[in-house]
Design an enzyme around this catalytic site. Structure first.
Site, short mmCIF file in Angstrom:
data_model
loop_
_atom_site.label_atom_id
_atom_site.label_comp_id
_atom_site.label_asym_id
_atom_site.label_seq_id
_atom_site.Cartn_x
_atom_site.Cartn_y
_atom_site.Cartn_z
N ASP A 323 41.29 48.46 34.89
CA ASP A 323 40.23 48.73 35.86
C ASP A 323 40.18 47.61 36.90
OD1 ASP A 323 37.44 49.55 36.86
OD2 ASP A 323 37.76 50.97 35.24
N HIS A 380 33.01 47.63 38.54
CA HIS A 380 33.37 48.91 37.93
C HIS A 380 33.91 48.70 36.52
CE1 HIS A 380 35.79 52.68 37.44
NE2 HIS A 380 34.79 53.22 38.13
N SER A 589 34.52 58.54 35.73
CA SER A 589 34.80 57.16 35.31
C SER A 589 33.91 56.76 34.15
CB SER A 589 34.58 56.20 36.48
OG SER A 589 35.66 56.22 37.38
#
Length: 729
Positions: A323, A380, A589
């Site tokens: 990520d 994220h 996600s």
């Protein structure tokens, strides 16, 4: 290629004229005569039809139970349709002369969650002009919904009133109640105290003072009750007074006893003396924001965490999160991550918008002030990681008086699961095919030139990233994922937030597990998130949160005095203040790490041991949503943690799950007798009456008793009754 970016909301918050041919009669035979002179009449002007009405008027168009109908009115001017409700479609929007429209209703768009609206209504607005006159009219369109009725009965609680002759002959000991695995005798309640006392004494006709108080007929009736017990071999010593008019009869011949006692006029009722089992209670985390993490209860984690406290989750598992990197300094992730020097990796070079250090062992998602304007102000990778492994309980203080001291929780709880952070998404939110390919191979423990071999090969790899590229272009990623699968790693990937039917890669790679997103619907069953892409490669679905354009708040939580939206809350980083934070985000996600976490728990408990049997278990225990069987929106269904991990039951109630083939859910009210009336659009519906064993409010999942019907509603079948749906044990 853009990663599967989260969708965010602030946390503070549709004169015909008939001609007929005639045959003249035959002319009579007459003598010839001299014809009269021919007179030629002057020409006449053509006949012009009278003009139609010079104005339109308001009217109501009732479609009834038809899918479409006509809306007509005579008119001599021009007209146009200025407004059409979203759930209606018209065959034309403008014209001249008579108005003749076909109006079609899409009832699904107006379907009510409670399925309690009998008639839909919407207004077509037409403007018109005829000569010097003009105006606007309203044509109201109504359409009736279709009716589904039935009843849900808890068969485990209902008592049968009859026993077969075969049971009596065999002296059966089977318990009629399917929820009862054991019964210790029978409880009988007599209609009168005299009968209650008589059977306890074992005396009737010669008994005193009964013989002096009752007539011969009454005493004979009491004798019958005593004779029944004697014939069953239940001695006075096996009869226990429970108070009132109830007696416990100690016998192993449950069915014959029930049959004989229920035939006795003196008996009000007779039931098995059932042995009830203590149910486990679901574990409810005490962390400050855990109550807003609705996704875990929806997947049955209350039962899983209770099971986890029994100590069966002992096998260490590594989940690689490829990520944007992670914030190692987030206190809610302390002790949950493999650190720099333990396998953590940053694969980005400086030219790839890295952190300025090139490829190295520190995948910290960097704070880059000069680029904050070009990126989201959170992390994220930290958000994805927290879903899997955020720690439970008190966390270290961070020097922020207003910051939480406990935060959120992750799925792993007590299981020895660690996240291996691999930074491959740059500060602009982009990732290249090459970096995905390299990262997957490294995560799986495969050799990557110029990089040290991963000392902690991952059994599960999470890819909350992707793009709508061609299969040919995705070949390098797909090859790497296939190699990782062979090496022993299950690769889970976000299905995509495009809301389209175009496959997203790497999720659509044949060796990957493509995950779609679901959200709460307000009904028993969750619904497909509109932004979540739907295509044949979708394998599973998991909670990813609500549509950010029209957010819902069915979870019941509040934050700062306002309803908390159905978003996924997890660990994050506030780059404006450069401090740990908790962020609410939605997207596939967020759905993908839910699947990755459950896969890791299956391996940790030893329920599965390979990528193949782990995926098979996830598929087999998923809650089938929408159309029956695998479909492009849900795959095999929403993951069910409690069923997958064989967690103990924490509830036992029954209820109704009602869905159409599009994935929409409805929740009609059950009355006190379990009856329901649902007013629905046209379509194919799954009517599931089921038990809820894992406290998630979704009835009739895998390993939960259910009875199911499939019905079609529409113009040809405007109403149907599914009858009584009985839910057993």
């Amino acid at each position: 290629m853009n990663h599967s970016a989260p969708l965010r909301l602030p946390l503070a918050a549709l004169l015909t004229l008939s001609l007929m041919a005639c045959t003249p009669d035959p002319a009579p035979v007459v003598p010839p005569v001299v014809p009269p002179p021919v007179v030629i009449a002057p020409p006449q002007p053509p006949v012009t039809p009278a003009p139609g009405p010079s104005r339109l008027s308001n009217q109501t168009v009732n479609l009834g139970t038809a899918l479409s109908g006509t809306a007509t009115q005579s008119f001599s001017g021009t007209w146009n349709v200025r407004n059409v409700p979203d759930w209606l479609a018209v065959s034309a929007t403008a014209g001249s002369g008579d108005v003749n429209l076909t109006v079609t209703a899409d009832r699904v768009q107006m379907a009510a969650l409670a399925a309690n609206v009998p008639t839909l209504s919407g207004d077509l607005i037409l403007s018109w002009a005829a000569g010097t006159a003009s105006g606007t009219v309203t044509w109201r369109v109504t359409a009736d919904n279709y009716t589904l009725t039935g009843r849900v009965v808890d068969g485990a609680a209902a008592q049968s009133l009859s026993v077969s002759g075969a049971d009596l002959q065999a002296g059966a000991t089977a318990v009629e109640n399917p929820a009862v695995t054991e019964a210790r005798g029978v409880i009988v309640k007599y209609r009168a105290a005299t009968a209650h006392n008589a059977v306890l004494d074992g005396k009737t006709l010669n008994a005193q003072p009964l013989g002096a108080q009752l007539s011969t007929a009454q005493l004979q009736g009491l004798q019958r009750s005593t004779d029944v017990l004697n014939q069953l071999g239940i001695s006075p010593a096996q009869r226990r007074n429970l108070g009132g008019r109830e007696v416990l009869l100690q016998t192993e011949k449950i069915s014959p006893a029930l049959a004989a006692l229920r035939a006795d006029p003196n008996v009000e009722y007779a039931v098995p003396n059932a042995v009830l089992r203590q149910q486990a209670t679901p574990v409810m985390p005490s962390d400050q924001y855990a109550g807003l993490q609705w996704a875990y209860p929806l997947m049955g984690y209350g039962a899983v965490w209770r099971d986890m406290e029994g100590g069966a989750y002992t096998r260490p598992v590594t989940v690689a999160v490829i990520d944007s990197g992670v914030r190692f300094d987030h206190p809610d992730l302390a002790g949950q991550l493999w650190q720099p020097g333990e396998g953590a990796l940053d694969v980005l070079s400086d030219a790839g918008n890295g952190d300025g250090n090139g490829v190295d062992s520190d995948p910290t998602d960097p704070s880059t002030p000069e680029r904050v304007q070009n990126r989201t102000v959170d992390s994220h990778g930290t958000h994805v990681t927290g879903i899997i492994a955020a720690r439970w309980g008190t966390i270290a203080p961070v020097g922020c008086p207003a910051c939480s001291t406990s935060g959120v929780v992750g799925a792993s709880y007590l299981a020895p699961i660690k996240v291996l952070p691999i930074r491959a998404i740059d500060v602009n939110g982009d990732i290249t095919l090459a970096d995905v390919t390299l990262s997957v191979r490294y995560a799986a423990g495969l050799r990557v030139p110029a990089i040290t071999t991963n000392p902690h090969p991952a059994q599960v790899i999470n890819l909350s990233l992707g793009g709508e590229i061609s299969a040919d272009d995705a070949a390098p990623m797909c090859d790497a994922i296939a190699e990782a699968r062979t090496a022993g790693a299950l690769v889970v990937a976000a299905g995509g937030n495009g809301g389209s039917t175009v496959p997203t890669y790497p999720a659509a790679c044949s060796a990957a597990v493509s995950v779609a997103s679901v959200s709460l619907s307000g009904a028993s069953a969750p619904t497909h998130a509109p932004y979540s892409s739907a295509y044949d490669a979708v394998q599973l679905s998991a909670p990813g949160g609500t549509d950010p354009n029209s957010p819902t708040a069915f979870n019941g939580g509040t934050f700062n005095g306002a309803a908390f939206p159905d978003m996924i809350l997890s660990t994050g980083w506030d780059y404006g203040r450069n401090q740990p934070a908790y962020m609410a985000e939605v997207g596939t996600s967020q759905a993908a790490p839910q699947v990755a976490a459950l896969a890791a728990l299956l391996l940790s408990k030893g329920v599965t041991s390979t990528p193949a049997d782990t995926l098979a278990r996830l598929n087999a225990t998923a809650t089938d949503l929408g159309a029956a069987g695998r479909d492009p929106k849900f795959g095999f269904g929403m993951i069910n943690a409690a069923a997958a991990l064989n967690a103990p039951a924490t509830s036992s109630g029954v209820g109704l799950r009602l869905q159409d083939s599009l994935g929409n859910s409805y929740q009609p009210v059950l009355d006190s007798l379990g009856r329901f009336t649902a007013l629905l659009p046209n379509g194919t519906f799954r009517v599931v009456a089921g038990r809820d064993l894992n406290s998630n409010g979704v009835y009739g999942e895998v390993d939960e008793a259910k009875q199911e019907r499939s019905v079609n509603l529409g113009p040809s079948t405007p109403s149907t009754d599914v009858g009584t749906l009985t839910v057993g044990n």
